[in-house]
Design a protein around this motif. Structure first.
Motif, short mmCIF file in Angstrom:
data_model
loop_
_atom_site.label_atom_id
_atom_site.label_comp_id
_atom_site.label_asym_id
_atom_site.label_seq_id
_atom_site.Cartn_x
_atom_site.Cartn_y
_atom_site.Cartn_z
N VAL A 165 0.86 -1.18 0.00
CA VAL A 165 0.00 0.00 0.00
C VAL A 165 0.90 1.23 0.00
N ILE A 166 0.68 2.12 -0.97
CA ILE A 166 1.49 3.33 -1.11
C ILE A 166 0.61 4.53 -0.81
N VAL B 61 -1.62 -0.99 -4.13
CA VAL B 61 -2.74 -0.07 -3.93
C VAL B 61 -2.16 1.30 -3.62
N VAL B 62 -2.60 2.33 -4.35
CA VAL B 62 -2.11 3.69 -4.16
C VAL B 62 -3.22 4.56 -3.61
N VAL B 63 -2.92 5.28 -2.53
CA VAL B 63 -3.89 6.15 -1.87
C VAL B 63 -3.43 7.59 -1.99
N ASP B 64 -4.34 8.48 -2.40
CA ASP B 64 -4.02 9.91 -2.47
C ASP B 64 -5.33 10.69 -2.45
N SER B 65 -5.26 11.92 -1.93
CA SER B 65 -6.46 12.76 -1.88
C SER B 65 -6.67 13.55 -3.16
N SER B 66 -5.74 13.46 -4.10
CA SER B 66 -5.83 14.21 -5.35
C SER B 66 -6.34 13.32 -6.48
#
Length: 452
Positions: free
Chosen positions: A4-5, A27-32
């Motif tokens: 998880v990134i 899995v990549v997590v970002d608010s953008s």
């Protein structure tokens, strides 16, 4: 392996691309949404929109099933909180955080990481300073990495001409007059070559070689590189990296530090005791001439703006500086700046990627470094007792084409192997592998299941 990134910026994107190409679950997590769109359009990974510091978002990302979590946003605070929640939700999972501020790392006599559930902190600013110090030590090189506790150098040198042009690999040691040197790779016109004995060095090749640290300058000289010892340095940009570098160099070298912010110059002057702090713009030709840029052995452009760094480095070189080192953040710029004559590049983001890579590898990997962008990787690993590589001569290992064992450290002894060399348990080995062969190299480094 599931990773998880947290953070879809340059570092997150690059790591996700590397791991997805190796068939790892990412899995990549970002608010953008924009950053996630870039990743989803170019990389086969799952994306989750939201803040990595939100435990509900981490749950949605499947954090309980992950092997590793990387928190690599530009915010130290988000990275720390993400790791703290991840450690609580998935005890035993490995957590890595990109952290720049020393106050977080030094809190409670360095116990902050343990308290916050962080297994490893990556400080790219520190790695950039170390990279520049290596370039100062061997100023003719384009890239330098240390292995075997600093006893082995992995060096990239651009061959302009000289005695090695036209020489085949089978004869290179006799021409150099250095027995313990291995040509590991050649980059020619943007093509990576893992050389065989019949390959020949051509003018313009970027040659990567491995040798004892004490012999690195000698090898460079024998290849035709004029060695100019670095004594006078000008740093352009007094941010965190510029200050850290000046603090490290002052007292050993004559250092000038240029920054365009008057308030920052006041702070720098208070922090530094043997560095001449100058108020001005590194792109100001009159300022550079007045400060005798032609007498500088190295000009190092470290502002936060890539365009400024590129222009400053080109100007410093035109005005007579010996070497120019340029800070670049965007990976897409690397080939462009080399095309305009800037060869010595440092990148906080690439430093972060290299620091992270060792934790992505199966087996007991101690350090890793990318070469030619991400076409190949040098891995330093411990040979585990029941892995496939132990107890066999190198010629019998059945390594894939494009994978080479470059050195073996056995206790205090470092060996540059031949085909007859046998790897023993607990040897520290340096392996160079092309990207597509990384999974096979990883397999050879891991313990075979029948021994469990």
């Amino acid at each position: 392996m599931k990773v998880v990134i947290i953070g879809a910026g340059e570092v997150g994107f690059h790591i996700a691309k590397r791991l997805a190409a190796e068939a790892k679950e990412v899995v990549v997590v970002d608010s953008s949404p924009r950053a996630l769109k870039r990743i989803s359009e170019g990389v086969d990974v799952q994306t989750i929109e939201g803040s990595g510091s939100n435990p509900a978002v981490l749950e949605d990302a499947g954090i309980r099933d992950a092997d590793i979590m990387l928190a690599v946003t530009d915010s130290d605070e988000i990275n720390i909180v993400a790791c703290t929640f991840a450690a609580a939700l998935a005890p035993g999972m490995v957590t890595l955080a990109r952290i720049r501020k020393d106050e977080y790392l030094h809190f409670q006599q360095g116990r902050a990481l343990e308290m916050l559930g962080i297994d490893k902190a990556i400080n790219p600013d520190v790695e950039v300073v170390r990279a520049i110090e290596r370039l100062i030590e061997i100023p003719g090189a384009e890239e330098i990495n240390d292995f075997a506790g600093g006893r082995v150098k992995f060096v990239g040198y651009r061959v302009a001409g000289g005695p090695v042009v036209g020489v085949s690999m089978i004869n290179i040691r006799s021409v150099l007059g250095v027995p313990d040197v291995i040509i590991a790779a050649i980059v020619r016109e943007d093509q990576l070559i893992i050389p065989s004995g019949t390959d020949v060095i051509q003018a313009g090749d970027l040659v990567y070689f491995v040798c004892f640290a004490d012999n690195a300058q000698l090898v460079m000289q024998r290849m035709g590189c004029p060695m100019r010892q670095v004594r006078n340095v000008m740093i352009i940009g007094g941010g965190d990296i510029g200050l850290r570098l000046a603090r490290s160099l002052e007292g050993r070298l004559h250092v000038k530090l240029v920054d365009s912010d008057p308030d920052r110059c006041q702070e720098l002057a208070q922090e530094l005791h043997k560095t001449l702090v100058l108020l001005g713009d590194g792109r100001d030709q009159d300022l550079l001439a007045e400060e005798n840029i032609q007498d500088m052995d190295m000009a190092i452009s470290l502002t936060g703006d890539e365009e400024t760094n590129i222009l400053t480095s080109l100007l410093c070189r035109r005005l007579g500086a010996g070497k120019a080192v340029t800070r670049i953040n965007k990976f897409a710029y690397f080939n462009l700046v080399r095309a305009v004559g800037i060869e010595q590049i440092v990148s906080p983001r690439l430093a972060a990627v290299n620091s992270i890579l060792q934790y992505m590898r199966k087996g007991k990997v101690l350090s890793a470094a990318s070469i030619k962008g991400d076409e190949a990787e040098a891995l330093e690993a411990v040979a585990l007792a029941h892995s496939d590589i132990v107890g066999k001569a190198i010629r019998d290992l059945n390594l894939p084409r494009g994978a080479l064992i470059l050195s073996i450290q056995r206790g205090e002894e470092v060996l540059f192997p031949t085909g007859d060399s046998v790897i023993m348990p607990d040897d520290r080995i340096l392996i160079l592998s092309t990207r597509r062969n990384i999974p096979r190299v990883e397999k050879s480094l891991t313990v075979k299941l029948e021994y469990f």
